[in-house]
Design an enzyme around this catalytic site. Structure first.
Site, PDB file in Angstrom:
ATOM      1  N   GLU A   1      30.479 -30.259 -33.392  1.00 41.58           N
ATOM      2  CA  GLU A   1      29.224 -29.622 -32.936  1.00 41.58           C
ATOM      3  C   GLU A   1      28.469 -28.962 -34.094  1.00 41.58           C
ATOM      4  OE1 GLU A   1      28.320 -30.298 -29.946  1.00 41.58           O
ATOM      5  OE2 GLU A   1      30.195 -30.687 -28.873  1.00 41.58           O
TER       6      GLU A   1
ATOM      7  N   CYS B   1      18.526 -44.948 -23.817  1.00 45.18           N
ATOM      8  CA  CYS B   1      18.030 -45.770 -24.928  1.00 45.18           C
ATOM      9  C   CYS B   1      16.586 -45.351 -25.223  1.00 45.18           C
ATOM     10  CB  CYS B   1      18.119 -47.251 -24.581  1.00 45.18           C
ATOM     11  SG  CYS B   1      16.949 -47.757 -23.316  1.00 45.18           S
TER      12      CYS B   1
ATOM     13  N   GLY C   1      25.228 -27.277 -22.743  1.00 47.31           N
ATOM     14  CA  GLY C   1      25.323 -27.820 -21.383  1.00 47.31           C
ATOM     15  C   GLY C   1      25.866 -29.228 -21.380  1.00 47.31           C
TER      16      GLY C   1
HETATM   17  C1  LIG Z   1      20.467 -32.888 -26.881  1.00 45.48           C
HETATM   18  C2  LIG Z   1      20.789 -31.439 -27.048  1.00 45.48           C
HETATM   19  C3  LIG Z   1      22.050 -30.956 -26.747  1.00 45.48           C
HETATM   20  N1  LIG Z   1      22.338 -29.656 -26.919  1.00 45.48           N
HETATM   21  C4  LIG Z   1      23.696 -29.146 -26.624  1.00 45.48           C
HETATM   22  C5  LIG Z   1      24.293 -29.603 -25.334  1.00 45.48           C
HETATM   23  C6  LIG Z   1      25.776 -29.627 -25.616  1.00 45.48           C
HETATM   24  O1  LIG Z   1      26.264 -28.291 -25.426  1.00 45.48           O
HETATM   25  C7  LIG Z   1      25.853 -29.982 -27.104  1.00 45.48           C
HETATM   26  C8  LIG Z   1      26.125 -31.437 -27.375  1.00 45.48           C
HETATM   27  O2  LIG Z   1      27.400 -31.802 -26.898  1.00 45.48           O
HETATM   28  P1  LIG Z   1      28.065 -33.242 -27.094  1.00 45.48           P
HETATM   29  O3  LIG Z   1      29.434 -32.921 -27.613  1.00 45.48           O
HETATM   30  O4  LIG Z   1      27.258 -34.029 -28.075  1.00 45.48           O
HETATM   31  O5  LIG Z   1      28.111 -33.856 -25.747  1.00 45.48           O
HETATM   32  O6  LIG Z   1      24.570 -29.649 -27.630  1.00 45.48           O
HETATM   33  C9  LIG Z   1      21.389 -28.787 -27.417  1.00 45.48           C
HETATM   34  O7  LIG Z   1      21.648 -27.577 -27.601  1.00 45.48           O
HETATM   35  N2  LIG Z   1      20.146 -29.258 -27.700  1.00 45.48           N
HETATM   36  C10 LIG Z   1      19.806 -30.554 -27.547  1.00 45.48           C
HETATM   37  O8  LIG Z   1      18.626 -30.930 -27.847  1.00 45.48           O
END
Ligand SMILES: Cc1cn([C@H]2C[C@H](O)[C@@H](COP(=O)(O)O)O2)c(=O)[nH]c1=O
Ligand SMILES: Nc1ncnc2c1ncn2[C@@H]1O[C@H](COP(=O)(O)OP(=O)(O)O)[C@@H](O)[C@H]1O
Length: 196
Positions: free
Chosen positions: A85, A174, A165
Protein backbone atom coordinates in the site's frame (compact mmCIF):
# COMPACT_ATOMS: atom_id res chain seq x y z
CA UNK A 1 28.83 -5.62 -1.51
CA UNK A 2 26.39 -5.77 -4.43
CA UNK A 3 23.36 -3.50 -4.42
CA UNK A 4 19.87 -4.99 -4.10
CA UNK A 5 16.99 -5.08 -6.57
CA UNK A 6 13.85 -2.99 -6.50
CA UNK A 7 10.60 -4.60 -7.66
CA UNK A 8 7.47 -2.43 -7.81
CA UNK A 9 4.09 -4.13 -8.19
CA UNK A 10 1.32 -1.82 -9.43
CA UNK A 11 -2.22 -1.97 -10.78
CA UNK A 12 -5.81 -1.24 -9.84
CA UNK A 13 -7.58 -2.65 -6.78
CA UNK A 14 -8.21 -6.46 -6.84
CA UNK A 15 -5.48 -7.01 -9.47
CA UNK A 16 -3.41 -9.24 -7.18
CA UNK A 17 -0.72 -6.81 -5.96
CA UNK A 18 -0.81 -7.99 -2.35
CA UNK A 19 -1.04 -11.65 -3.42
CA UNK A 20 2.07 -11.18 -5.60
CA UNK A 21 3.90 -9.47 -2.72
CA UNK A 22 2.97 -12.40 -0.45
CA UNK A 23 4.32 -14.87 -3.07
CA UNK A 24 7.67 -13.08 -3.03
CA UNK A 25 7.65 -13.07 0.79
CA UNK A 26 7.12 -16.85 0.67
CA UNK A 27 10.17 -17.31 -1.59
CA UNK A 28 12.45 -15.50 0.91
CA UNK A 29 10.83 -17.24 3.89
CA UNK A 30 11.29 -20.68 2.32
CA UNK A 31 14.94 -19.78 1.71
CA UNK A 32 15.26 -18.83 5.41
CA UNK A 33 16.29 -15.29 4.47
CA UNK A 34 15.74 -12.54 7.02
CA UNK A 35 13.05 -10.09 5.91
CA UNK A 36 10.87 -7.27 7.24
CA UNK A 37 7.38 -6.41 6.05
CA UNK A 38 5.84 -2.94 6.43
CA UNK A 39 2.41 -1.45 5.82
CA UNK A 40 0.91 2.01 6.39
CA UNK A 41 -1.14 2.24 9.57
CA UNK A 42 -3.79 4.08 7.54
CA UNK A 43 -4.76 0.81 5.85
CA UNK A 44 -6.71 -0.70 8.74
CA UNK A 45 -9.34 -2.46 6.57
CA UNK A 46 -8.72 -6.03 7.70
CA UNK A 47 -5.97 -5.93 10.28
CA UNK A 48 -3.51 -3.29 11.53
CA UNK A 49 -0.58 -5.68 11.89
CA UNK A 50 -0.93 -7.88 8.79
CA UNK A 51 -1.08 -7.39 5.06
CA UNK A 52 -4.20 -9.19 3.86
CA UNK A 53 -5.18 -9.95 0.26
CA UNK A 54 -8.74 -9.88 -1.10
CA UNK A 55 -8.52 -13.68 -1.31
CA UNK A 56 -7.71 -13.68 2.42
CA UNK A 57 -4.05 -14.72 2.49
CA UNK A 58 -2.06 -12.75 5.05
CA UNK A 59 1.41 -12.08 6.45
CA UNK A 60 2.41 -10.20 9.63
CA UNK A 61 3.63 -6.67 9.00
CA UNK A 62 5.01 -3.72 10.96
CA UNK A 63 2.53 -0.83 10.81
CA UNK A 64 4.11 2.57 10.11
CA UNK A 65 2.80 6.14 9.97
CA UNK A 66 5.42 7.35 7.49
CA UNK A 67 8.54 6.34 5.58
CA UNK A 68 10.89 7.77 8.25
CA UNK A 69 9.85 4.89 10.54
CA UNK A 70 11.32 2.21 8.23
CA UNK A 71 15.13 2.52 8.62
CA UNK A 72 15.09 2.70 12.47
CA UNK A 73 13.13 -0.60 12.50
CA UNK A 74 15.86 -2.48 10.57
CA UNK A 75 18.50 -4.66 12.24
CA UNK A 76 20.84 -4.27 9.27
CA UNK A 77 21.10 -7.92 8.25
CA UNK A 78 17.74 -8.22 6.42
CA UNK A 79 18.03 -9.61 2.90
CA UNK A 80 14.74 -8.15 1.70
CA UNK A 81 12.18 -5.51 2.68
CA UNK A 82 8.52 -5.63 1.64
CA UNK A 83 6.15 -2.64 1.70
CA UNK A 84 2.44 -2.84 0.83
CA UNK A 85 0.00 0.00 0.00
CA UNK A 86 2.80 2.45 -0.88
CA UNK A 87 0.27 4.97 -2.24
CA UNK A 88 -0.53 5.84 1.40
CA UNK A 89 3.08 6.74 2.23
CA UNK A 90 4.94 10.01 1.77
CA UNK A 91 7.23 10.79 -1.16
CA UNK A 92 10.37 10.48 1.01
CA UNK A 93 9.84 6.73 0.69
CA UNK A 94 11.87 7.12 -2.50
CA UNK A 95 15.06 8.11 -0.58
CA UNK A 96 14.47 5.41 2.05
CA UNK A 97 14.09 2.72 -0.64
CA UNK A 98 17.14 3.92 -2.61
CA UNK A 99 19.21 3.79 0.61
CA UNK A 100 18.04 0.21 1.25
CA UNK A 101 18.82 -1.07 -2.27
CA UNK A 102 22.19 0.72 -2.23
CA UNK A 103 23.02 -1.11 1.00
CA UNK A 104 22.38 -4.50 -0.64
CA UNK A 105 18.77 -5.22 0.30
CA UNK A 106 16.15 -6.33 -2.17
CA UNK A 107 13.04 -4.16 -1.85
CA UNK A 108 9.53 -5.13 -2.98
CA UNK A 109 6.86 -2.42 -3.03
CA UNK A 110 3.19 -2.84 -3.96
CA UNK A 111 0.56 -0.17 -4.47
CA UNK A 112 -1.88 1.66 -6.68
CA UNK A 113 -0.42 3.45 -9.69
CA UNK A 114 -3.62 5.46 -10.35
CA UNK A 115 -6.30 6.96 -8.13
CA UNK A 116 -9.97 6.53 -9.01
CA UNK A 117 -9.70 9.99 -10.61
CA UNK A 118 -7.12 8.56 -13.05
CA UNK A 119 -4.32 10.60 -11.40
CA UNK A 120 -0.95 8.91 -10.78
CA UNK A 121 0.01 8.48 -7.14
CA UNK A 122 3.29 10.42 -7.05
CA UNK A 123 5.09 8.13 -4.60
CA UNK A 124 4.34 5.09 -6.81
CA UNK A 125 5.56 6.91 -9.94
CA UNK A 126 8.80 7.87 -8.18
CA UNK A 127 9.48 4.30 -7.11
CA UNK A 128 8.64 2.94 -10.57
CA UNK A 129 11.39 5.21 -11.97
CA UNK A 130 14.00 3.53 -9.74
CA UNK A 131 12.72 -0.02 -10.18
CA UNK A 132 14.69 -2.88 -11.75
CA UNK A 133 11.34 -4.53 -12.44
CA UNK A 134 7.84 -3.09 -12.60
CA UNK A 135 5.07 -5.69 -12.47
CA UNK A 136 1.85 -4.21 -13.82
CA UNK A 137 -1.14 -6.29 -12.73
CA UNK A 138 -4.63 -6.32 -14.23
CA UNK A 139 -8.02 -7.17 -12.73
CA UNK A 140 -11.13 -8.65 -14.30
CA UNK A 141 -13.30 -5.66 -15.30
CA UNK A 142 -16.34 -5.62 -12.99
CA UNK A 143 -18.45 -4.19 -15.83
CA UNK A 144 -17.60 -6.17 -18.98
CA UNK A 145 -15.88 -9.20 -17.45
CA UNK A 146 -12.76 -8.89 -19.61
CA UNK A 147 -9.29 -9.36 -18.08
CA UNK A 148 -8.43 -5.74 -18.95
CA UNK A 149 -9.04 -3.91 -15.65
CA UNK A 150 -6.36 -1.23 -15.29
CA UNK A 151 -8.18 1.41 -13.25
CA UNK A 152 -10.33 1.65 -10.14
CA UNK A 153 -13.77 3.28 -10.33
CA UNK A 154 -15.43 4.76 -7.24
CA UNK A 155 -19.10 3.88 -7.01
CA UNK A 156 -19.95 6.34 -4.21
CA UNK A 157 -19.63 10.12 -4.21
CA UNK A 158 -18.13 10.78 -0.78
CA UNK A 159 -14.48 10.96 0.24
CA UNK A 160 -11.31 12.34 -1.29
CA UNK A 161 -8.55 10.78 -3.37
CA UNK A 162 -7.22 9.04 -0.26
CA UNK A 163 -10.13 7.02 1.07
CA UNK A 164 -9.61 3.55 2.57
CA UNK A 165 -12.19 0.97 1.51
CA UNK A 166 -13.13 -2.05 -0.54
CA UNK A 167 -16.06 -3.42 -2.55
CA UNK A 168 -18.53 -1.05 -0.82
CA UNK A 169 -17.01 1.88 -2.74
CA UNK A 170 -14.55 0.68 -5.39
CA UNK A 171 -14.63 -1.61 -8.44
CA UNK A 172 -11.87 -2.41 -10.94
CA UNK A 173 -12.71 -1.65 -14.55
CA UNK A 174 -11.14 -1.50 -18.00
CA UNK A 175 -10.47 1.89 -19.62
CA UNK A 176 -13.51 1.66 -21.92
CA UNK A 177 -15.90 0.92 -19.05
CA UNK A 178 -14.24 3.63 -16.91
CA UNK A 179 -14.96 6.25 -19.58
CA UNK A 180 -18.50 4.93 -20.06
CA UNK A 181 -19.26 4.98 -16.30
CA UNK A 182 -17.90 8.52 -15.95
CA UNK A 183 -20.02 9.67 -18.91
CA UNK A 184 -23.20 8.21 -17.33
CA UNK A 185 -22.32 9.80 -13.98
CA UNK A 186 -21.85 13.22 -15.64
CA UNK A 187 -25.18 12.89 -17.49
CA UNK A 188 -26.95 11.94 -14.26
CA UNK A 189 -25.39 14.93 -12.43
CA UNK A 190 -26.46 17.25 -15.31
CA UNK A 191 -30.05 15.97 -15.10
CA UNK A 192 -30.09 16.38 -11.30
CA UNK A 193 -28.75 19.96 -11.59
CA UNK A 194 -31.49 20.74 -14.11
CA UNK A 195 -33.97 19.46 -11.52
CA UNK A 196 -34.77 16.37 -13.62
C1 LIG B 1 -8.51 3.76 -6.11
C2 LIG B 1 -8.25 4.30 -4.75
C3 LIG B 1 -8.14 3.45 -3.66
N1 LIG B 1 -7.89 3.93 -2.44
C4 LIG B 1 -7.74 3.02 -1.28
C5 LIG B 1 -8.77 1.95 -1.17
C6 LIG B 1 -8.03 0.81 -0.50
O1 LIG B 1 -8.06 1.06 0.91
C7 LIG B 1 -6.60 0.97 -1.01
C8 LIG B 1 -6.26 0.06 -2.16
O2 LIG B 1 -6.30 -1.29 -1.77
P1 LIG B 1 -5.91 -2.52 -2.70
O3 LIG B 1 -4.98 -3.32 -1.84
O4 LIG B 1 -5.23 -2.01 -3.93
O5 LIG B 1 -7.17 -3.24 -2.98
O6 LIG B 1 -6.51 2.32 -1.45
C9 LIG B 1 -7.71 5.29 -2.25
O7 LIG B 1 -7.46 5.76 -1.11
N2 LIG B 1 -7.84 6.13 -3.31
C10 LIG B 1 -8.09 5.69 -4.56
O8 LIG B 1 -8.18 6.53 -5.51
N1 LIG C 1 -12.24 -7.98 -10.45
C1 LIG C 1 -11.33 -8.82 -9.94
N2 LIG C 1 -10.28 -9.22 -10.69
C2 LIG C 1 -9.37 -10.07 -10.18
N3 LIG C 1 -9.42 -10.56 -8.93
C3 LIG C 1 -10.42 -10.18 -8.13
C4 LIG C 1 -11.43 -9.31 -8.60
N4 LIG C 1 -12.30 -9.10 -7.59
C5 LIG C 1 -11.87 -9.83 -6.54
N5 LIG C 1 -10.73 -10.49 -6.84
C6 LIG C 1 -9.97 -11.32 -5.90
O1 LIG C 1 -8.91 -10.50 -5.43
C7 LIG C 1 -7.73 -11.29 -5.35
C8 LIG C 1 -6.51 -10.36 -5.44
O2 LIG C 1 -6.47 -9.64 -4.23
P1 LIG C 1 -5.22 -8.78 -3.81
O3 LIG C 1 -3.97 -9.57 -4.00
O4 LIG C 1 -5.52 -8.27 -2.44
O5 LIG C 1 -5.27 -7.60 -4.88
P2 LIG C 1 -4.82 -6.08 -4.72
O6 LIG C 1 -3.75 -6.02 -3.68
O7 LIG C 1 -4.33 -5.69 -6.09
O8 LIG C 1 -6.06 -5.34 -4.33
C9 LIG C 1 -7.84 -12.25 -6.50
O9 LIG C 1 -7.07 -13.40 -6.29
C10 LIG C 1 -9.34 -12.57 -6.51
O10 LIG C 1 -9.61 -13.62 -5.62
Amino acid sequence: MATGNLVVIVGPMYSGKTSELISFIEIYTLGKKKIKVFKPLLDNRYNETSIVSHSNTSVKAIPINNSAEILPRLDGDEKAIFIDEIQFLDESLREVVVEMINSGKDVYCAGLDLSYKNNPFKVTSLLMSHADTVIKKKAVCHECGEYKGTITYKTVENGGEIDVGGFEKYIAVCRDCYLELNKSKQNQNKLQNQGG
